[in-house]
Design a protein around this motif. Structure first.
Motif, PDB file in Angstrom:
ATOM      1  N   MET A   1      -0.054   4.358   4.101  1.00 59.16           N
ATOM      2  CA  MET A   1      -0.621   5.173   5.158  1.00 59.16           C
ATOM      3  C   MET A   1      -2.079   4.760   5.371  1.00 59.16           C
ATOM      4  O   MET A   1      -2.804   4.514   4.416  1.00 59.16           O
ATOM      5  CB  MET A   1      -0.529   6.639   4.761  1.00 59.16           C
ATOM      6  N   ILE A   2      -2.463   4.698   6.613  1.00 55.76           N
ATOM      7  CA  ILE A   2      -3.831   4.343   6.983  1.00 55.76           C
ATOM      8  C   ILE A   2      -4.427   5.529   7.735  1.00 55.76           C
ATOM      9  O   ILE A   2      -3.775   6.117   8.589  1.00 55.76           O
ATOM     10  CB  ILE A   2      -3.857   3.104   7.903  1.00 55.76           C
ATOM     11  N   LEU A   3      -5.659   5.852   7.427  1.00 54.52           N
ATOM     12  CA  LEU A   3      -6.370   6.919   8.129  1.00 54.52           C
ATOM     13  C   LEU A   3      -7.506   6.303   8.926  1.00 54.52           C
ATOM     14  O   LEU A   3      -8.350   5.602   8.377  1.00 54.52           O
ATOM     15  CB  LEU A   3      -6.936   7.943   7.141  1.00 54.52           C
ATOM     16  N   HIS A   4      -7.510   6.549  10.226  1.00 48.70           N
ATOM     17  CA  HIS A   4      -8.621   6.131  11.078  1.00 48.70           C
ATOM     18  C   HIS A   4      -9.701   7.192  10.918  1.00 48.70           C
ATOM     19  O   HIS A   4      -9.543   8.341  11.332  1.00 48.70           O
ATOM     20  CB  HIS A   4      -8.157   6.036  12.531  1.00 48.70           C
ATOM     21  N   LEU A   5     -10.791   6.830  10.288  1.00 49.50           N
ATOM     22  CA  LEU A   5     -11.813   7.813   9.937  1.00 49.50           C
ATOM     23  C   LEU A   5     -12.508   8.428  11.143  1.00 49.50           C
ATOM     24  O   LEU A   5     -12.929   9.591  11.089  1.00 49.50           O
ATOM     25  CB  LEU A   5     -12.846   7.175   9.014  1.00 49.50           C
ATOM     26  N   GLU A   6     -12.625   7.689  12.234  1.00 50.95           N
ATOM     27  CA  GLU A   6     -13.348   8.222  13.399  1.00 50.95           C
ATOM     28  C   GLU A   6     -12.548   9.246  14.172  1.00 50.95           C
ATOM     29  O   GLU A   6     -13.108  10.199  14.696  1.00 50.95           O
ATOM     30  CB  GLU A   6     -13.776   7.076  14.310  1.00 50.95           C
ATOM     31  N   ASN A   7     -11.220   9.050  14.283  1.00 51.74           N
ATOM     32  CA  ASN A   7     -10.445   9.990  15.097  1.00 51.74           C
ATOM     33  C   ASN A   7      -9.458  10.829  14.287  1.00 51.74           C
ATOM     34  O   ASN A   7      -8.764  11.672  14.835  1.00 51.74           O
ATOM     35  CB  ASN A   7      -9.727   9.271  16.242  1.00 51.74           C
ATOM     36  N   GLY A   8      -9.376  10.580  12.965  1.00 44.57           N
ATOM     37  CA  GLY A   8      -8.535  11.390  12.098  1.00 44.57           C
ATOM     38  C   GLY A   8      -7.045  11.127  12.211  1.00 44.57           C
ATOM     39  O   GLY A   8      -6.243  11.900  11.696  1.00 44.57           O
ATOM     40  N   THR A   9      -6.668  10.051  12.856  1.00 49.69           N
ATOM     41  CA  THR A   9      -5.256   9.728  13.034  1.00 49.69           C
ATOM     42  C   THR A   9      -4.725   8.967  11.826  1.00 49.69           C
ATOM     43  O   THR A   9      -5.374   8.055  11.317  1.00 49.69           O
ATOM     44  CB  THR A   9      -5.054   8.867  14.304  1.00 49.69           C
TER      45      THR A   9
ATOM     46  N   TYR B   1      -1.683   6.538  10.261  1.00 47.85           N
ATOM     47  CA  TYR B   1      -0.709   5.534  10.660  1.00 47.85           C
ATOM     48  C   TYR B   1       0.145   5.208   9.445  1.00 47.85           C
ATOM     49  O   TYR B   1      -0.374   4.808   8.401  1.00 47.85           O
ATOM     50  CB  TYR B   1      -1.406   4.255  11.157  1.00 47.85           C
ATOM     51  N   GLY B   2       1.444   5.400   9.579  1.00 48.69           N
ATOM     52  CA  GLY B   2       2.361   5.099   8.483  1.00 48.69           C
ATOM     53  C   GLY B   2       2.824   3.655   8.547  1.00 48.69           C
ATOM     54  O   GLY B   2       3.050   3.111   9.630  1.00 48.69           O
TER      55      GLY B   2
ATOM     56  N   ASP C   1       5.568   0.678   6.830  1.00 50.20           N
ATOM     57  CA  ASP C   1       6.691   0.389   5.947  1.00 50.20           C
ATOM     58  C   ASP C   1       6.239  -0.628   4.905  1.00 50.20           C
ATOM     59  O   ASP C   1       5.059  -1.001   4.856  1.00 50.20           O
ATOM     60  CB  ASP C   1       7.900  -0.100   6.739  1.00 50.20           C
ATOM     61  N   SER C   2       7.144  -1.084   4.064  1.00 46.86           N
ATOM     62  CA  SER C   2       6.743  -1.981   2.975  1.00 46.86           C
ATOM     63  C   SER C   2       6.185  -3.302   3.495  1.00 46.86           C
ATOM     64  O   SER C   2       5.213  -3.828   2.946  1.00 46.86           O
ATOM     65  CB  SER C   2       7.908  -2.233   2.022  1.00 46.86           C
ATOM     66  N   LEU C   3       6.763  -3.841   4.564  1.00 48.37           N
ATOM     67  CA  LEU C   3       6.233  -5.090   5.128  1.00 48.37           C
ATOM     68  C   LEU C   3       4.855  -4.858   5.729  1.00 48.37           C
ATOM     69  O   LEU C   3       3.927  -5.639   5.506  1.00 48.37           O
ATOM     70  CB  LEU C   3       7.179  -5.668   6.178  1.00 48.37           C
ATOM     71  N   GLY C   4       4.689  -3.781   6.485  1.00 45.41           N
ATOM     72  CA  GLY C   4       3.389  -3.471   7.064  1.00 45.41           C
ATOM     73  C   GLY C   4       2.325  -3.268   6.007  1.00 45.41           C
ATOM     74  O   GLY C   4       1.183  -3.711   6.160  1.00 45.41           O
ATOM     75  N   THR C   5       2.707  -2.628   4.903  1.00 46.36           N
ATOM     76  CA  THR C   5       1.774  -2.418   3.802  1.00 46.36           C
ATOM     77  C   THR C   5       1.342  -3.750   3.205  1.00 46.36           C
ATOM     78  O   THR C   5       0.154  -3.973   2.943  1.00 46.36           O
ATOM     79  CB  THR C   5       2.407  -1.529   2.713  1.00 46.36           C
ATOM     80  N   ARG C   6       2.292  -4.660   3.009  1.00 45.43           N
ATOM     81  CA  ARG C   6       1.961  -5.973   2.430  1.00 45.43           C
ATOM     82  C   ARG C   6       1.072  -6.769   3.381  1.00 45.43           C
ATOM     83  O   ARG C   6       0.092  -7.394   2.948  1.00 45.43           O
ATOM     84  CB  ARG C   6       3.241  -6.753   2.117  1.00 45.43           C
ATOM     85  N   VAL C   7       1.378  -6.739   4.666  1.00 44.28           N
ATOM     86  CA  VAL C   7       0.551  -7.439   5.650  1.00 44.28           C
ATOM     87  C   VAL C   7      -0.852  -6.854   5.646  1.00 44.28           C
ATOM     88  O   VAL C   7      -1.849  -7.579   5.653  1.00 44.28           O
ATOM     89  CB  VAL C   7       1.179  -7.376   7.059  1.00 44.28           C
ATOM     90  N   TRP C   8      -0.956  -5.529   5.603  1.00 48.99           N
ATOM     91  CA  TRP C   8      -2.257  -4.858   5.574  1.00 48.99           C
ATOM     92  C   TRP C   8      -3.063  -5.296   4.355  1.00 48.99           C
ATOM     93  O   TRP C   8      -4.254  -5.587   4.458  1.00 48.99           O
ATOM     94  CB  TRP C   8      -2.061  -3.346   5.579  1.00 48.99           C
TER      95      TRP C   8
ATOM     96  N   SER D   1      -5.574  -2.652  18.614  1.00 42.57           N
ATOM     97  CA  SER D   1      -5.603  -1.721  19.753  1.00 42.57           C
ATOM     98  C   SER D   1      -6.007  -0.315  19.329  1.00 42.57           C
ATOM     99  O   SER D   1      -6.458   0.478  20.143  1.00 42.57           O
ATOM    100  CB  SER D   1      -4.256  -1.701  20.473  1.00 42.57           C
ATOM    101  N   HIS D   2      -5.838  -0.017  18.046  1.00 44.03           N
ATOM    102  CA  HIS D   2      -6.237   1.286  17.498  1.00 44.03           C
ATOM    103  C   HIS D   2      -7.554   1.197  16.731  1.00 44.03           C
ATOM    104  O   HIS D   2      -7.909   2.124  15.992  1.00 44.03           O
ATOM    105  CB  HIS D   2      -5.133   1.836  16.586  1.00 44.03           C
ATOM    106  N   ASP D   3      -8.241   0.081  16.892  1.00 39.57           N
ATOM    107  CA  ASP D   3      -9.528  -0.155  16.213  1.00 39.57           C
ATOM    108  C   ASP D   3      -9.419  -0.060  14.690  1.00 39.57           C
ATOM    109  O   ASP D   3     -10.319   0.447  14.024  1.00 39.57           O
ATOM    110  CB  ASP D   3     -10.607   0.824  16.728  1.00 39.57           C
ATOM    111  N   LEU D   4      -8.317  -0.575  14.159  1.00 42.18           N
ATOM    112  CA  LEU D   4      -8.146  -0.588  12.705  1.00 42.18           C
ATOM    113  C   LEU D   4      -8.382  -1.963  12.118  1.00 42.18           C
ATOM    114  O   LEU D   4      -8.625  -2.084  10.922  1.00 42.18           O
ATOM    115  CB  LEU D   4      -6.725  -0.097  12.352  1.00 42.18           C
ATOM    116  N   VAL D   5      -8.273  -2.972  12.941  1.00 42.85           N
ATOM    117  CA  VAL D   5      -8.552  -4.364  12.531  1.00 42.85           C
ATOM    118  C   VAL D   5      -9.590  -4.902  13.481  1.00 42.85           C
ATOM    119  O   VAL D   5      -9.432  -4.810  14.694  1.00 42.85           O
ATOM    120  CB  VAL D   5      -7.276  -5.228  12.591  1.00 42.85           C
TER     121      VAL D   5
END
Length: 70
Positions: free
Chosen positions: A1-9, A11-12, A14-21, A61-65
């Motif tokens: 899970m990722i938390l966007h600190l500025e907007n409080g959203t 983002y969940g 999956d295992s592949l997304g976690t590894r890529v992150w 697009s969500h300002d996370l990267v």
């Protein structure tokens, strides 16, 4: 899970997304990520590259990267 600190959203991922992150956090480029993950997944290199690139663009697009690791 990722938390966007500025907007409080949240983002969940999956295992592949976690590894890529995790690899993105280390500064790994998309081609490097594809090379690292390709042996584990039964897809073509082109499909894996497209999926990982789409993930990175979505995170941007969500300002996370913020870096250009493609």
């Amino acid at each position: 899970m990722i938390l966007h600190l500025e907007n409080g959203t949240y983002y969940g991922l999956d295992s592949l997304g976690t590894r890529v992150w995790e690899l993105l956090e280390k500064g790994t480029t998309v081609p490097e990520i594809c090379n690292a993950l390709l042996p584990k997944y039964k897809v073509s290199a082109g499909i894996l590259n497209a999926d990982i690139t789409a993930f990175v663009l979505e995170m941007r697009s969500h300002d996370l990267v913020f870096t250009d690791q493609t």
